[in-house]
Write a protein that holds these residues in place. Structure first.
Motif, PDB file in Angstrom:
ATOM      1  N   UNK A  37      51.092  -0.317  -5.462  1.00 16.86           N
ATOM      2  CA  UNK A  37      49.772   0.296  -5.639  1.00 16.86           C
ATOM      3  C   UNK A  37      48.829  -0.687  -6.340  1.00 16.86           C
ATOM      4  N   UNK A  38      49.343  -1.354  -7.362  1.00 15.58           N
ATOM      5  CA  UNK A  38      48.522  -2.309  -8.118  1.00 15.58           C
ATOM      6  C   UNK A  38      48.121  -3.491  -7.235  1.00 15.58           C
ATOM      7  N   UNK A  39      49.077  -4.048  -6.478  1.00 18.76           N
ATOM      8  CA  UNK A  39      48.762  -5.203  -5.635  1.00 18.76           C
ATOM      9  C   UNK A  39      47.827  -4.817  -4.486  1.00 18.76           C
ATOM     10  N   UNK A  40      47.981  -3.610  -3.968  1.00 21.07           N
ATOM     11  CA  UNK A  40      47.070  -3.141  -2.922  1.00 21.07           C
ATOM     12  C   UNK A  40      45.649  -3.042  -3.474  1.00 21.07           C
ATOM     13  N   UNK A  41      45.513  -2.528  -4.672  1.00 20.98           N
ATOM     14  CA  UNK A  41      44.196  -2.442  -5.307  1.00 20.98           C
ATOM     15  C   UNK A  41      43.620  -3.833  -5.552  1.00 20.98           C
ATOM     16  N   UNK A  42      44.456  -4.774  -5.980  1.00 24.12           N
ATOM     17  CA  UNK A  42      43.983  -6.149  -6.194  1.00 24.12           C
ATOM     18  C   UNK A  42      43.527  -6.775  -4.881  1.00 24.12           C
ATOM     19  N   UNK A  43      44.236  -6.487  -3.804  1.00 23.44           N
ATOM     20  CA  UNK A  43      43.854  -7.022  -2.506  1.00 23.44           C
ATOM     21  C   UNK A  43      42.514  -6.438  -2.057  1.00 23.44           C
ATOM     22  N   UNK A  44      42.318  -5.141  -2.267  1.00 27.44           N
ATOM     23  CA  UNK A  44      41.081  -4.479  -1.842  1.00 27.44           C
ATOM     24  C   UNK A  44      39.886  -4.902  -2.686  1.00 27.44           C
ATOM     25  N   UNK A  45      40.081  -4.974  -3.988  1.00 25.32           N
ATOM     26  CA  UNK A  45      38.940  -5.146  -4.886  1.00 25.32           C
ATOM     27  C   UNK A  45      38.861  -6.518  -5.528  1.00 25.32           C
ATOM     28  N   UNK A  46      39.837  -7.386  -5.264  1.00 27.47           N
ATOM     29  CA  UNK A  46      39.831  -8.709  -5.883  1.00 27.47           C
ATOM     30  C   UNK A  46      38.571  -9.482  -5.543  1.00 27.47           C
ATOM     31  N   UNK A  47      38.014 -10.118  -6.536  1.00 24.62           N
ATOM     32  CA  UNK A  47      36.767 -10.860  -6.341  1.00 24.62           C
ATOM     33  C   UNK A  47      37.013 -12.318  -5.938  1.00 24.62           C
ATOM     34  N   UNK A  48      38.171 -12.853  -6.320  1.00 25.97           N
ATOM     35  CA  UNK A  48      38.413 -14.260  -6.010  1.00 25.97           C
ATOM     36  C   UNK A  48      39.642 -14.412  -5.112  1.00 25.97           C
ATOM     37  N   UNK A  49      39.704 -15.539  -4.440  1.00 25.21           N
ATOM     38  CA  UNK A  49      40.775 -15.791  -3.481  1.00 25.21           C
ATOM     39  C   UNK A  49      42.137 -15.848  -4.164  1.00 25.21           C
ATOM     40  N   UNK A  50      42.191 -16.410  -5.354  1.00 16.84           N
ATOM     41  CA  UNK A  50      43.468 -16.547  -6.056  1.00 16.84           C
ATOM     42  C   UNK A  50      44.117 -15.181  -6.296  1.00 16.84           C
ATOM     43  N   UNK A  51      43.342 -14.208  -6.695  1.00 14.62           N
ATOM     44  CA  UNK A  51      43.850 -12.859  -6.935  1.00 14.62           C
ATOM     45  C   UNK A  51      44.369 -12.242  -5.638  1.00 14.62           C
ATOM     46  N   UNK A  88      43.784 -17.150   1.975  1.00 15.31           N
ATOM     47  CA  UNK A  88      43.992 -15.705   2.151  1.00 15.31           C
ATOM     48  C   UNK A  88      44.564 -15.429   3.538  1.00 15.31           C
ATOM     49  N   UNK A  89      44.027 -16.093   4.558  1.00 16.73           N
ATOM     50  CA  UNK A  89      44.552 -15.898   5.917  1.00 16.73           C
ATOM     51  C   UNK A  89      46.030 -16.306   5.997  1.00 16.73           C
ATOM     52  N   UNK A  90      46.371 -17.430   5.386  1.00 25.08           N
ATOM     53  CA  UNK A  90      47.756 -17.912   5.418  1.00 25.08           C
ATOM     54  C   UNK A  90      48.685 -16.944   4.697  1.00 25.08           C
TER      55      UNK A  90
END
Length: 171
Positions: A37-51, A88-90
């Motif tokens: 759940x946390x990683x899905x939220x980071x993927x949806x709302x992350x502002x930078x590519x590293x996150x 991100x694509x990779x």
């Protein structure tokens, strides 16, 4: 006498461990579901590519354990295949390969990245994703063979590894 001491010591250890367990914050006890759940939220709302890249890597690891952990993240993983950032694509390609998605849906997406993307890192990620899929990615074999012919490039090496994984599991 010795048995009594042993039982008391064992009871003290159990009491200490119980108190330690109860004093831990709930985040320390989080299981894979909460992590997903946390990683899905980071993927949806992350502002930078590293996150986002980090979230995709972690989602890929969780998917390898159990696909249901990342079921809610799958639309975002597919969406990340078209991100403007090559990293991100990779990462999305590798994560998708670990997700145990139906081959008729995942293989065309990964093969398209392998053929059409300009970045070698994305092509390598797509090859790794196909490799993770194993024999279910047999539809990608012709495309992988094209890239595997170049034995000196990193893309060629990744394609060779993917071919070995796909054909080995077919036998």
């Amino acid at each position: 006498m010795a048995a009594t001491r042993f039982v008391r010591s064992l009871a003290a250890v159990a009491l200490f461990n119980g108190a330690l367990y109860l004093s831990l914050p709930s985040e320390a006890l989080a299981g894979p579901e909460k992590d997903a759940i946390r990683y899905t939220a980071e993927l949806k709302t992350g502002k930078d590519a590293k996150t986002k890249i980090s979230a995709l890597h972690e989602l890929g690891k969780l998917a390898a354990i159990m696909k249901s952990y990342v079921a809610d993240a799958l639309p975002d993983i597919y969406k990340s295949l078209d991100d403007k950032d090559a990293g991100i694509r990779a990462a999305a390609a590798e994560a998708l390969g670990a997700c145990d998605e139906p081959a008729d849906k995942a293989v065309p997406a990964l093969t398209k990245l392998l053929k059409d993307d300009k970045e070698d890192s994305v092509k390598i990620g797509a090859a790794k994703g196909l490799m993770s899929m194993g024999s279910s990615a047999k539809a990608a074999v012709p495309t992988l063979r094209e890239y595997a012919a170049d034995k000196k490039s990193k893309v060629g090496n990744a394609a060779q590894a993917a071919l070995k994984a796909i054909t080995r599991k077919n036998q």
